[in-house]
Design an enzyme around this catalytic site. Structure first.
Site, PDB file in Angstrom:
ATOM      1  N   LYS A  84      32.824 -18.537  30.720  1.00 53.63           N
ATOM      2  CA  LYS A  84      31.944 -19.685  30.914  1.00 53.63           C
ATOM      3  C   LYS A  84      32.093 -20.586  29.703  1.00 53.63           C
ATOM      4  O   LYS A  84      31.849 -20.180  28.570  1.00 53.63           O
ATOM      5  CB  LYS A  84      30.493 -19.234  31.065  1.00 53.63           C
ATOM      6  CG  LYS A  84      29.543 -20.429  31.172  1.00 53.63           C
ATOM      7  CD  LYS A  84      28.151 -20.007  31.552  1.00 53.63           C
ATOM      8  CE  LYS A  84      27.227 -21.215  31.564  1.00 53.63           C
ATOM      9  NZ  LYS A  84      25.865 -20.858  31.942  1.00 53.63           N
ATOM     10  N   ARG A 123      21.546 -29.366  34.663  1.00 55.17           N
ATOM     11  CA  ARG A 123      20.451 -29.372  33.680  1.00 55.17           C
ATOM     12  C   ARG A 123      19.399 -30.404  34.064  1.00 55.17           C
ATOM     13  O   ARG A 123      18.210 -30.205  33.789  1.00 55.17           O
ATOM     14  CB  ARG A 123      21.016 -29.604  32.277  1.00 55.17           C
ATOM     15  CG  ARG A 123      21.888 -28.428  31.823  1.00 55.17           C
ATOM     16  CD  ARG A 123      22.538 -28.670  30.469  1.00 55.17           C
ATOM     17  NE  ARG A 123      23.509 -27.610  30.153  1.00 55.17           N
ATOM     18  CZ  ARG A 123      24.328 -27.654  29.110  1.00 55.17           C
ATOM     19  NH1 ARG A 123      24.309 -28.688  28.284  1.00 55.17           N
ATOM     20  NH2 ARG A 123      25.170 -26.667  28.891  1.00 55.17           N
ATOM     21  N   LYS A 178      25.549 -25.593  23.402  1.00 54.93           N
ATOM     22  CA  LYS A 178      25.656 -24.141  23.612  1.00 54.93           C
ATOM     23  C   LYS A 178      26.974 -23.570  23.090  1.00 54.93           C
ATOM     24  O   LYS A 178      27.437 -22.530  23.539  1.00 54.93           O
ATOM     25  CB  LYS A 178      25.478 -23.846  25.110  1.00 54.93           C
ATOM     26  CG  LYS A 178      24.136 -24.344  25.675  1.00 54.93           C
ATOM     27  CD  LYS A 178      23.881 -23.859  27.101  1.00 54.93           C
ATOM     28  CE  LYS A 178      22.490 -24.261  27.580  1.00 54.93           C
ATOM     29  NZ  LYS A 178      22.185 -23.749  28.932  1.00 54.93           N
ATOM     30  N   GLU A 200      37.155 -11.679  26.903  1.00 54.92           N
ATOM     31  CA  GLU A 200      35.903 -11.551  27.652  1.00 54.92           C
ATOM     32  C   GLU A 200      36.099 -10.712  28.920  1.00 54.92           C
ATOM     33  O   GLU A 200      35.260  -9.883  29.265  1.00 54.92           O
ATOM     34  CB  GLU A 200      35.362 -12.941  28.036  1.00 54.92           C
ATOM     35  CG  GLU A 200      34.873 -13.781  26.866  1.00 54.92           C
ATOM     36  CD  GLU A 200      33.496 -13.357  26.349  1.00 54.92           C
ATOM     37  OE1 GLU A 200      32.913 -12.406  26.900  1.00 54.92           O
ATOM     38  OE2 GLU A 200      33.000 -13.982  25.393  1.00 54.92           O
ATOM     39  N   LYS A 240      34.011 -20.572  35.004  1.00 54.79           N
ATOM     40  CA  LYS A 240      33.105 -21.716  35.145  1.00 54.79           C
ATOM     41  C   LYS A 240      33.326 -22.696  34.013  1.00 54.79           C
ATOM     42  O   LYS A 240      33.344 -22.246  32.860  1.00 54.79           O
ATOM     43  CB  LYS A 240      31.674 -21.179  35.098  1.00 54.79           C
ATOM     44  CG  LYS A 240      30.593 -22.203  35.205  1.00 54.79           C
ATOM     45  CD  LYS A 240      29.252 -21.534  35.050  1.00 54.79           C
ATOM     46  CE  LYS A 240      28.181 -22.595  35.028  1.00 54.79           C
ATOM     47  NZ  LYS A 240      26.888 -22.036  34.732  1.00 54.79           N
TER      48      LYS A 240
HETATM   49  C1  PBG Z   1      22.622 -21.597  32.619  1.00 57.43           C
HETATM   50  C2  PBG Z   1      23.460 -22.108  33.719  1.00 57.43           C
HETATM   51  C3  PBG Z   1      24.067 -23.367  33.727  1.00 57.43           C
HETATM   52  C4  PBG Z   1      24.723 -23.487  34.918  1.00 57.43           C
HETATM   53  C5  PBG Z   1      24.534 -22.317  35.641  1.00 57.43           C
HETATM   54  N1  PBG Z   1      23.752 -21.453  34.868  1.00 57.43           N
HETATM   55  C6  PBG Z   1      23.972 -24.462  32.747  1.00 57.43           C
HETATM   56  C7  PBG Z   1      24.304 -24.202  31.364  1.00 57.43           C
HETATM   57  O1  PBG Z   1      24.968 -23.236  31.006  1.00 57.43           O
HETATM   58  O2  PBG Z   1      23.866 -25.035  30.571  1.00 57.43           O
HETATM   59  C8  PBG Z   1      25.491 -24.719  35.313  1.00 57.43           C
HETATM   60  C9  PBG Z   1      25.897 -24.806  36.707  1.00 57.43           C
HETATM   61  C10 PBG Z   1      26.315 -26.137  37.153  1.00 57.43           C
HETATM   62  O3  PBG Z   1      26.545 -27.072  36.362  1.00 57.43           O
HETATM   63  O4  PBG Z   1      26.427 -26.303  38.361  1.00 57.43           O
HETATM   64  N2  PBG Z   1      22.531 -20.272  32.438  1.00 57.43           N
END
Ligand code: PBG
Length: 421
Positions: free
Chosen positions: A287, A297, A314, A330, A345
């Protein structure tokens, strides 16, 4: 319809011709030196056809002269037609749908999709501006939506809650409240749809964090840029509580999206020691700290908060978009710690990572087609710049080609509908 043009550029020809094959092969013939053409009845019939073609080609005077030149390497058949002496012609396998579909390597089906649903505690749905077609659902609307998805053959859904501000805190304790919004919604979905749907949950603190982070933020300012640190091990303990609360409510799959180190093994142990050996873990393995999460968000009001303490992004836990080898590190850890599936992702800009994991691991791979990718397709489609159905289905198919077995996409229900039409 004959379309095409020929022009002479620095001693070589560039020939741009449409796909009208018969006509274009005739059009090539005129490029041959006239001296080599037979003066026969056949040839004059041929010449007549050629001039018909030519009139359609709308050649300029200059181009007519140019056509008297010969083209290096091109041959002529006995009837005077142009011949590219090419034995292997890959186009033969594309010549009709019967052949194309026989040799098609990848297909995308509703069964491949995981349908994400935004849910909130209010009593009516709210549209999400940056994600047209998505809404924050009430409980009842969520239940309906799950039913519609299941009817289209989508048997996996994942829940993302928008949590009221007053329930948020740095330690995000609401995330494991057994009477909380998500556990109660899970049990309602399971009691209505039972075995016809798998309920997936997001395991991460951000919807519940008043800092907008996936983990707890330290107050010591010893972190990146003089801000607080995202506490790894303390967060993992909360994640275990969260996953357990979700499993107890009936979740079929828990999906940790937090990127803390060691959380897969810890969650596996927490689940197993409580009797939930059947609850699957889909690890967000690779991720990335991506700008493509913006609309998500917005949907959950979960962006990192501006404060003197919380890091503004993050990057200390999500991966650097510049890296790919780290994804293998990972993946090795998540596999060894007991993950059942690995997630990459975002999706579209990270197809190489999907392929990398597919080639180097043995677990199923899932791709997250994230909110920003969805928003881009929607925005272009709304302007009429792309055909939404075609670009969306092509995108989803490309995930399969890259190596994804499953695809988490906001298009899930709609794409399933298109595929079932
Ligand atoms: C947070 C989370 C995020 C998404 C899924 N779970 C946002 C982030 O990491 O800030 C993003 C998914 C998307 O953009 O469709 N745990």
């Amino acid at each position: 319809m004959v379309k095409g043009s020929a022009m002479f550029v620095r001693g070589s020809f560039l020939l741009a011709v449409s796909s009208a094959l018969l006509v274009t092969s005739d059009a090539f013939v005129v490029l041959q030196p006239s001296a080599r053409l037979h003066k026969s009845a056949h040839a004059s019939a041929h010449a007549a056809r050629r001039s018909e073609c030519l009139s359609g080609l709308k050649m300029t005077a200059v181009e007519r002269n140019v056509m008297k030149e010969s083209i290096y390497g091109l041959k002529q058949r006995s009837n005077g037609d142009i011949w590219v002496p090419q034995r292997a012609r890959p186009r033969r396998n594309r010549k009709n749908e019967g052949l194309r579909s026989m040799v098609r390597e990848n297909r995308v089906e509703p069964a491949n999709f995981i349908y994400p649903l935004f849910v909130h505690t209010k009593d009516s749905n709210e549209k999400i501006d940056s994600m047209p077609g998505c809404e924050r659902h009430t409980e009842e609307s969520c239940l309906r939506e799950v039913g519609e998805a299941v009817a289209e053959g989508v048997s996996n859904i994942i829940l993302f809650p928008k949590i009221p501000e007053e329930l948020k805190s740095n330690s995000a304790d609401e995330c494991y409240n057994p009477a909380g919004f998500i556990p109660s919604l899970i049990s309602k979905i399971k009691s209505r749809y039972g075995g016809s749907v798998n309920v997936w949950t997001d395991v991460a603190l951000d919807p519940y964090s008043d800092q907008g982070h996936d983990g707890m933020v330290s107050t010591d300012k010893r972190g990146d840029g003089g801000k607080g640190r995202i506490l790894n091990d303390e967060t993992v303990e909360q994640l275990c509580r969260q996953a357990l609360a979700q499993a107890r409510a009936g979740a079929d799959v828990v999906a940790p999206s937090d990127m803390m180190d060691g959380r897969i093994g810890a969650i596996r142990d927490a689940l197993d020691s409580d009797g939930f050996t059947d609850v699957s873990i889909v690890a967000y393995t690779a991720k990335y700290a991506s700008a493509f999460y913006g609309p998500f968000r917005d949907a959950l009001d979960s962006a990192p908060r501006e404060s003197s303490n919380a890091p503004p992004n993050k990057k200390t836990y999500q991966m650097d978009p510049a890296n790919s080898r780290e994804a293998l590190v990972e993946a090795a850890l998540d596999s060894a710690e007991g993950a059942d599936m690995l997630m990459v992702k975002p999706g579209m800009p990270y197809l190489d990572i999907i392929k990398l994991l597919k080639d180097n691991t043995n677990l199923p791979i899932s791709a997250y087609h994230v909110s920003g990718e969805y928003a881009m397709l929607k925005a272009a489609a709304e302007r009429g710049w792309v055909n939404e159905r075609d670009v969306a289905l092509e995108t989803l198919l490309c995930f399969k080609r890259a190596g994804a077995d499953a695809i988490l996409t906001y298009y899930a229900k709609q794409a399933a509908r298109w595929l079932n039409e």
